[in-house]
Design an enzyme around this catalytic site. Sequence first.
Site, PDB file in Angstrom:
ATOM      1  N   ASP A  17      -6.616  -2.370  -7.667  1.00  0.00           N
ATOM      2  CA  ASP A  17      -7.199  -2.977  -6.476  1.00  0.00           C
ATOM      3  C   ASP A  17      -7.494  -4.436  -6.771  1.00  0.00           C
ATOM      4  O   ASP A  17      -7.690  -4.811  -7.928  1.00  0.00           O
ATOM      5  CB  ASP A  17      -8.491  -2.256  -6.061  1.00  0.00           C
ATOM      6  CG  ASP A  17      -8.787  -2.509  -4.584  1.00  0.00           C
ATOM      7  OD1 ASP A  17      -8.284  -1.758  -3.747  1.00  0.00           O
ATOM      8  OD2 ASP A  17      -9.479  -3.497  -4.286  1.00  0.00           O
ATOM      9  N   TYR A  32     -15.316 -11.167  -0.594  1.00  0.00           N
ATOM     10  CA  TYR A  32     -15.960  -9.902  -0.980  1.00  0.00           C
ATOM     11  C   TYR A  32     -17.165 -10.147  -1.878  1.00  0.00           C
ATOM     12  O   TYR A  32     -18.168  -9.440  -1.791  1.00  0.00           O
ATOM     13  CB  TYR A  32     -14.953  -8.979  -1.681  1.00  0.00           C
ATOM     14  CG  TYR A  32     -14.012  -8.298  -0.712  1.00  0.00           C
ATOM     15  CD1 TYR A  32     -14.461  -7.250   0.095  1.00  0.00           C
ATOM     16  CD2 TYR A  32     -12.695  -8.700  -0.580  1.00  0.00           C
ATOM     17  CE1 TYR A  32     -13.614  -6.632   0.997  1.00  0.00           C
ATOM     18  CE2 TYR A  32     -11.835  -8.081   0.329  1.00  0.00           C
ATOM     19  CZ  TYR A  32     -12.309  -7.049   1.108  1.00  0.00           C
ATOM     20  OH  TYR A  32     -11.474  -6.442   1.995  1.00  0.00           O
ATOM     21  N   ARG A  56      -2.742   6.846   0.152  1.00  0.00           N
ATOM     22  CA  ARG A  56      -3.110   8.022   0.932  1.00  0.00           C
ATOM     23  C   ARG A  56      -2.042   8.579   1.858  1.00  0.00           C
ATOM     24  O   ARG A  56      -2.194   9.679   2.368  1.00  0.00           O
ATOM     25  CB  ARG A  56      -4.377   7.722   1.730  1.00  0.00           C
ATOM     26  CG  ARG A  56      -5.575   7.598   0.823  1.00  0.00           C
ATOM     27  CD  ARG A  56      -6.688   6.870   1.486  1.00  0.00           C
ATOM     28  NE  ARG A  56      -6.259   5.530   1.862  1.00  0.00           N
ATOM     29  CZ  ARG A  56      -7.003   4.666   2.533  1.00  0.00           C
ATOM     30  NH1 ARG A  56      -8.189   5.029   2.939  1.00  0.00           N
ATOM     31  NH2 ARG A  56      -6.547   3.464   2.812  1.00  0.00           N
ATOM     32  N   ARG A  60      -5.791  12.290  -6.589  1.00  0.00           N
ATOM     33  CA  ARG A  60      -7.052  11.629  -6.250  1.00  0.00           C
ATOM     34  C   ARG A  60      -8.174  12.661  -6.073  1.00  0.00           C
ATOM     35  O   ARG A  60      -9.295  12.427  -6.528  1.00  0.00           O
ATOM     36  CB  ARG A  60      -6.799  10.841  -4.968  1.00  0.00           C
ATOM     37  CG  ARG A  60      -7.944  10.322  -4.227  1.00  0.00           C
ATOM     38  CD  ARG A  60      -8.417   9.003  -4.761  1.00  0.00           C
ATOM     39  NE  ARG A  60      -9.308   8.417  -3.793  1.00  0.00           N
ATOM     40  CZ  ARG A  60     -10.493   8.916  -3.477  1.00  0.00           C
ATOM     41  NH1 ARG A  60     -10.937   9.992  -4.075  1.00  0.00           N
ATOM     42  NH2 ARG A  60     -11.236   8.321  -2.573  1.00  0.00           N
ATOM     43  N   ARG A 115       0.815  -1.225   0.000  1.00  0.00           N
ATOM     44  CA  ARG A 115       0.000   0.000   0.000  1.00  0.00           C
ATOM     45  C   ARG A 115       0.848   1.274   0.000  1.00  0.00           C
ATOM     46  O   ARG A 115       0.433   2.303   0.533  1.00  0.00           O
ATOM     47  CB  ARG A 115      -0.970   0.029   1.182  1.00  0.00           C
ATOM     48  CG  ARG A 115      -1.958  -1.124   1.205  1.00  0.00           C
ATOM     49  CD  ARG A 115      -2.971  -1.009   0.057  1.00  0.00           C
ATOM     50  NE  ARG A 115      -4.104  -1.878   0.269  1.00  0.00           N
ATOM     51  CZ  ARG A 115      -5.317  -1.457   0.629  1.00  0.00           C
ATOM     52  NH1 ARG A 115      -5.554  -0.193   0.793  1.00  0.00           N
ATOM     53  NH2 ARG A 115      -6.282  -2.310   0.800  1.00  0.00           N
TER      54      ARG A 115
HETATM   55  O1  CP3 Z   1       0.309   0.638  -3.202  1.00  0.00           O
HETATM   56  C1  CP3 Z   1      -0.239  -0.443  -3.393  1.00  0.00           C
HETATM   57  O2  CP3 Z   1      -0.134  -1.412  -2.615  1.00  0.00           O
HETATM   58  C2  CP3 Z   1      -1.009  -0.660  -4.692  1.00  0.00           C
HETATM   59  C3  CP3 Z   1      -2.387  -0.442  -4.633  1.00  0.00           C
HETATM   60  C4  CP3 Z   1      -3.349  -1.339  -3.868  1.00  0.00           C
HETATM   61  C5  CP3 Z   1      -4.607  -0.843  -3.453  1.00  0.00           C
HETATM   62  N1  CP3 Z   1      -5.318  -1.883  -2.945  1.00  0.00           N
HETATM   63  C6  CP3 Z   1      -5.057   0.554  -3.598  1.00  0.00           C
HETATM   64  C7  CP3 Z   1      -6.146   1.063  -2.744  1.00  0.00           C
HETATM   65  C8  CP3 Z   1      -3.304  -2.695  -3.517  1.00  0.00           C
HETATM   66  C9  CP3 Z   1      -2.176  -3.686  -3.678  1.00  0.00           C
HETATM   67  C10 CP3 Z   1      -4.552  -3.022  -2.943  1.00  0.00           C
HETATM   68  C11 CP3 Z   1      -4.909  -4.368  -2.505  1.00  0.00           C
HETATM   69  C12 CP3 Z   1      -6.133  -4.594  -1.727  1.00  0.00           C
HETATM   70  N2  CP3 Z   1      -7.348  -3.995  -1.865  1.00  0.00           N
HETATM   71  C13 CP3 Z   1      -6.247  -5.585  -0.723  1.00  0.00           C
HETATM   72  C14 CP3 Z   1      -5.164  -6.554  -0.337  1.00  0.00           C
HETATM   73  C15 CP3 Z   1      -4.151  -5.933   0.563  1.00  0.00           C
HETATM   74  C16 CP3 Z   1      -4.597  -5.746   1.972  1.00  0.00           C
HETATM   75  O3  CP3 Z   1      -4.611  -4.576   2.394  1.00  0.00           O
HETATM   76  O4  CP3 Z   1      -4.889  -6.728   2.648  1.00  0.00           O
HETATM   77  C17 CP3 Z   1      -7.563  -5.520  -0.211  1.00  0.00           C
HETATM   78  C18 CP3 Z   1      -8.140  -6.367   0.896  1.00  0.00           C
HETATM   79  C19 CP3 Z   1      -8.254  -4.506  -0.957  1.00  0.00           C
HETATM   80  C20 CP3 Z   1      -9.672  -4.112  -0.842  1.00  0.00           C
HETATM   81  C21 CP3 Z   1      -9.806  -2.684  -0.469  1.00  0.00           C
HETATM   82  N3  CP3 Z   1      -9.499  -1.615  -1.295  1.00  0.00           N
HETATM   83  C22 CP3 Z   1     -10.281  -2.158   0.764  1.00  0.00           C
HETATM   84  C23 CP3 Z   1     -10.708  -3.002   1.944  1.00  0.00           C
HETATM   85  C24 CP3 Z   1     -10.249  -0.770   0.655  1.00  0.00           C
HETATM   86  C25 CP3 Z   1     -10.778   0.229   1.651  1.00  0.00           C
HETATM   87  C26 CP3 Z   1      -9.934   0.332   2.827  1.00  0.00           C
HETATM   88  C27 CP3 Z   1      -8.647   1.059   2.528  1.00  0.00           C
HETATM   89  O5  CP3 Z   1      -7.593   0.496   2.754  1.00  0.00           O
HETATM   90  O6  CP3 Z   1      -8.764   2.190   2.080  1.00  0.00           O
HETATM   91  C28 CP3 Z   1      -9.719  -0.441  -0.614  1.00  0.00           C
HETATM   92  C29 CP3 Z   1      -9.473   0.911  -1.156  1.00  0.00           C
HETATM   93  C30 CP3 Z   1      -8.110   1.243  -1.667  1.00  0.00           C
HETATM   94  N4  CP3 Z   1      -7.322   0.423  -2.436  1.00  0.00           N
HETATM   95  C31 CP3 Z   1      -7.429   2.484  -1.488  1.00  0.00           C
HETATM   96  C32 CP3 Z   1      -6.207   2.368  -2.153  1.00  0.00           C
HETATM   97  C33 CP3 Z   1      -5.162   3.418  -2.297  1.00  0.00           C
HETATM   98  C34 CP3 Z   1      -7.996   3.705  -0.773  1.00  0.00           C
HETATM   99  C35 CP3 Z   1      -8.977   4.382  -1.636  1.00  0.00           C
HETATM  100  C36 CP3 Z   1      -8.821   5.883  -1.686  1.00  0.00           C
HETATM  101  O7  CP3 Z   1      -7.840   6.413  -2.233  1.00  0.00           O
HETATM  102  O8  CP3 Z   1      -9.735   6.520  -1.175  1.00  0.00           O
END
Ligand code: CP3
Length: 343
Positions: free
Chosen positions: A76, A153, A30, A39, A26
């Site tokens: 994602d 999911y 953010r 964003r 991640r």
């Molecule tokens: O930098 C990186 O790692 C690449 C981008 C990436 C995102 N999501 C961007 C994202 C990666 C590799 C993921 C994987 C992901 N997404 C997982 C597996 C990793 C983990 O954390 O266990 C999971 C479970 C998700 C599902 C997901 N996406 C959730 C539960 C959420 C909301 C909670 C949160 O962390 O914000 C997201 C949203 C998300 N995915 C954001 C980002 C940058 C935030 C959205 C925003 O910018 O408002």
Amino acid sequence: MALKNDLILRAARGEKTERTPVWLMRQAGRILPEYRAVRNSLSGFIELVTTPELAAEVTIQPVDILGVDAAIIFSDILVIPEAMGLPYEMVEKKGPFFPETIKTAEDVAKLKVADVASDLGYVLEAIKITKKELNNRVPLIGFAGAPFTIFCYMIEGSGSKTFSKARRMLYQAPELAHQLLQKITDSTIAYLKAQITAGADLIQVFDSWAGILPPTQYESFSVPYMKQICDAITEVPKTLFAKGAYFSRHSLAALDCNAIGLDWNMDIAESRKLCAGKTLQGNLDPCALYASDSEIVKATKSMLDLFGFEKHIANLGHGVYPDINPEKVKVFIETVKEYSSNK
Ligand code: CP3
């Protein structure tokens, strides 16, 4: 053209490197004001994910700003359900939401195996642009969710503490669960292969909800699908990260993968024994980055000592939390780079 910094690829393959490579799950997101600026100029997360030029821009930000040894494509794990016919929304401050979920055999039958070129072309395009703009500075990591996590999911429709709707199907309709897991796996393999063709240099599979299953169910509902992915992907190194599944380390390490990701609850010495021969990735507590700089340095050095200075890719034990100060992330990264040099 050869990569200028291929530390992660060599470490994943088990080779001794000049120093321990480091990146953060991640890392694109953010924590960076530069990410928030991009964003906030858009309608939301999904617009960013589906606009290849912008996805490429935020993918590269952490390489420039934090100095990590790899980029991870900005996307994602939920793009797979969408490509199978189950679109998601990203609700501000709440997370993912699926207006429709999988409940019945008819719902599973209606889903398609993702047609990657037509349904996920935007990710492939983002990978191509990123590779061009990275100009071989560091490798690019491609990724997907593990079939079991995607299954969670698709049935639950959102995040959940228990994922009890998804877990209910494992007890009430196990054959249906396997059918769904197989469709997700077929989609995931096609997707990862296309990411590699587009330029991904290694791949990681995130089993974020692995830890909610009893070990016997993890063996039947996740490991066989992880195995199919590992057997199908032979082109680049593979990392498996099953958060919370300390009980499955040996069975994941028995698969044809290169690296096993550890969360911060997993003991490093014990993991070395259970995953003999594999590279390990991780595993500083993400909350350690709330500490003072000197405490971060201390915790990072002690983690590096415990892993030893080979077959290790430094990372946190899970994704970096959004309210972490990027300066603290830099302390972690710089400590890994300095302390592990020429050990
Ligand atoms: O930098 C990186 O790692 C690449 C981008 C990436 C995102 N999501 C961007 C994202 C990666 C590799 C993921 C994987 C992901 N997404 C997982 C597996 C990793 C983990 O954390 O266990 C999971 C479970 C998700 C599902 C997901 N996406 C959730 C539960 C959420 C909301 C909670 C949160 O962390 O914000 C997201 C949203 C998300 N995915 C954001 C980002 C940058 C935030 C959205 C925003 O910018 O408002």
